[in-house]
Enzyme design. Structure first.
Site, PDB file in Angstrom:
ATOM      1  N   ASN A  85       0.856  -1.184   0.000  1.00 24.13           N
ATOM      2  CA  ASN A  85       0.000   0.000   0.000  1.00 24.13           C
ATOM      3  C   ASN A  85       0.894   1.237   0.000  1.00 24.13           C
ATOM      4  OD1 ASN A  85      -2.347  -1.593   0.187  1.00 24.13           O
ATOM      5  ND2 ASN A  85      -2.127  -1.745   2.406  1.00 24.13           N
ATOM      6  N   GLN A  92      -2.069   3.253   2.631  1.00 25.73           N
ATOM      7  CA  GLN A  92      -0.927   3.123   3.544  1.00 25.73           C
ATOM      8  C   GLN A  92      -1.214   3.875   4.841  1.00 25.73           C
ATOM      9  OE1 GLN A  92       2.812   4.512   1.938  1.00 25.73           O
ATOM     10  NE2 GLN A  92       4.004   3.676   3.657  1.00 25.73           N
ATOM     11  N   HIS A  98       6.564  -1.239   3.726  1.00 23.64           N
ATOM     12  CA  HIS A  98       6.457  -2.640   4.156  1.00 23.64           C
ATOM     13  C   HIS A  98       5.697  -3.420   3.104  1.00 23.64           C
ATOM     14  CE1 HIS A  98       3.266  -0.154   5.857  1.00 23.64           C
ATOM     15  NE2 HIS A  98       2.443  -1.171   5.647  1.00 23.64           N
ATOM     16  N   HIS A 100       3.195  -6.485   2.646  1.00 25.80           N
ATOM     17  CA  HIS A 100       2.306  -7.434   3.315  1.00 25.80           C
ATOM     18  C   HIS A 100       2.447  -8.801   2.645  1.00 25.80           C
ATOM     19  CE1 HIS A 100      -0.419  -4.463   5.428  1.00 25.80           C
ATOM     20  NE2 HIS A 100       0.075  -3.662   4.501  1.00 25.80           N
TER      21      HIS A 100
HETATM   22  P1  5GP Z   1      -0.595  -0.302   5.806  1.00 26.84           P
HETATM   23  O1  5GP Z   1      -2.021   0.097   6.117  1.00 26.84           O
HETATM   24  O2  5GP Z   1       0.335   0.869   6.058  1.00 26.84           O
HETATM   25  O3  5GP Z   1      -0.416  -0.927   4.469  1.00 26.84           O
HETATM   26  O4  5GP Z   1      -0.237  -1.445   6.829  1.00 26.84           O
HETATM   27  C1  5GP Z   1       0.122  -1.204   8.149  1.00 26.84           C
HETATM   28  C2  5GP Z   1      -0.038  -2.511   8.874  1.00 26.84           C
HETATM   29  O5  5GP Z   1       0.683  -2.419  10.081  1.00 26.84           O
HETATM   30  C3  5GP Z   1      -1.482  -2.853   9.236  1.00 26.84           C
HETATM   31  O6  5GP Z   1      -1.822  -4.109   8.670  1.00 26.84           O
HETATM   32  C4  5GP Z   1      -1.474  -2.883  10.757  1.00 26.84           C
HETATM   33  O7  5GP Z   1      -2.288  -3.899  11.285  1.00 26.84           O
HETATM   34  C5  5GP Z   1      -0.015  -3.096  11.089  1.00 26.84           C
HETATM   35  N1  5GP Z   1       0.427  -2.500  12.327  1.00 26.84           N
HETATM   36  C6  5GP Z   1       0.163  -1.232  12.776  1.00 26.84           C
HETATM   37  N2  5GP Z   1       0.771  -1.012  13.945  1.00 26.84           N
HETATM   38  C7  5GP Z   1       1.452  -2.166  14.244  1.00 26.84           C
HETATM   39  C8  5GP Z   1       2.281  -2.551  15.345  1.00 26.84           C
HETATM   40  O8  5GP Z   1       2.526  -1.808  16.293  1.00 26.84           O
HETATM   41  N3  5GP Z   1       2.801  -3.814  15.322  1.00 26.84           N
HETATM   42  C9  5GP Z   1       2.541  -4.679  14.290  1.00 26.84           C
HETATM   43  N4  5GP Z   1       3.105  -5.898  14.351  1.00 26.84           N
HETATM   44  N5  5GP Z   1       1.768  -4.338  13.228  1.00 26.84           N
HETATM   45  C10 5GP Z   1       1.224  -3.098  13.219  1.00 26.84           C
END
Ligand code: 5GP
Ligand code: ZN
Length: 112
Positions: A85, A92, A98, A100
């Site tokens: 994302n 994001q 990162h 997934h």
């Molecule tokens: P994005 O929305 O940026 O693509 O993904 C961020 C991801 O990070 C989400 O799936 C969310 O659940 C995960 N996430 C957010 N905060 C933390 C955290 O403190 N620890 C872990 N292990 N995952 C997190």
């Protein structure tokens, strides 16, 4: 980046379930899993998005390579999904790039 949650996870200041680590990349379990296997592969060094990280081709290679190996390990013959994302419209929510890794169930398309 003092206020970046994934930088803090990379240094160990915030705990996470780390499933892989090398000098440039770590993989952790997502806190809010969207599939039976939901891992995040991220660089140890801070890069906000995949666009910034793309300036380092070797790093992008490591991210995709580690993510693919973990996807294969957890998805087996059924396969898996890698997602990056990017930015607000890309969904994001954490500003440290990162990948997934989602596996263990059938994925649908198109995504929301
Ligand atoms: P994005 O929305 O940026 O693509 O993904 C961020 C991801 O990070 C989400 O799936 C969310 O659940 C995960 N996430 C957010 N905060 C933390 C955290 O403190 N620890 C872990 N292990 N995952 C997190
Ligand atoms: Zn960071």
């Amino acid at each position: 980046m003092d206020d970046c949650i994934f930088c803090k996870i990379a240094t160990g200041a915030i705990p996470a379930k780390v499933v892989y680590r090398d000098d440039s990349v770590i993989a952790i379990a997502d806190l809010n899993p969207q599939a039976p296997t939901h891992l995040l592969v991220l660089p140890v060094a801070h890069h906000a998005t995949v666009v910034e990280a793309s300036e380092d081709g070797a790093l992008i290679g490591r991210l995709v390579s580690v993510a693919s190996q973990l996807g294969k390990q957890h998805g087996g013959d059924g396969g898996f999904r890698l997602v990056v994302n990017t930015g607000p419209d890309g969904g994001q929510t954490v500003g440290h790039v990162h990948v997934h890794v989602l596996a263990g169930r059938h994925m649908t398309w198109p995504p929301g």
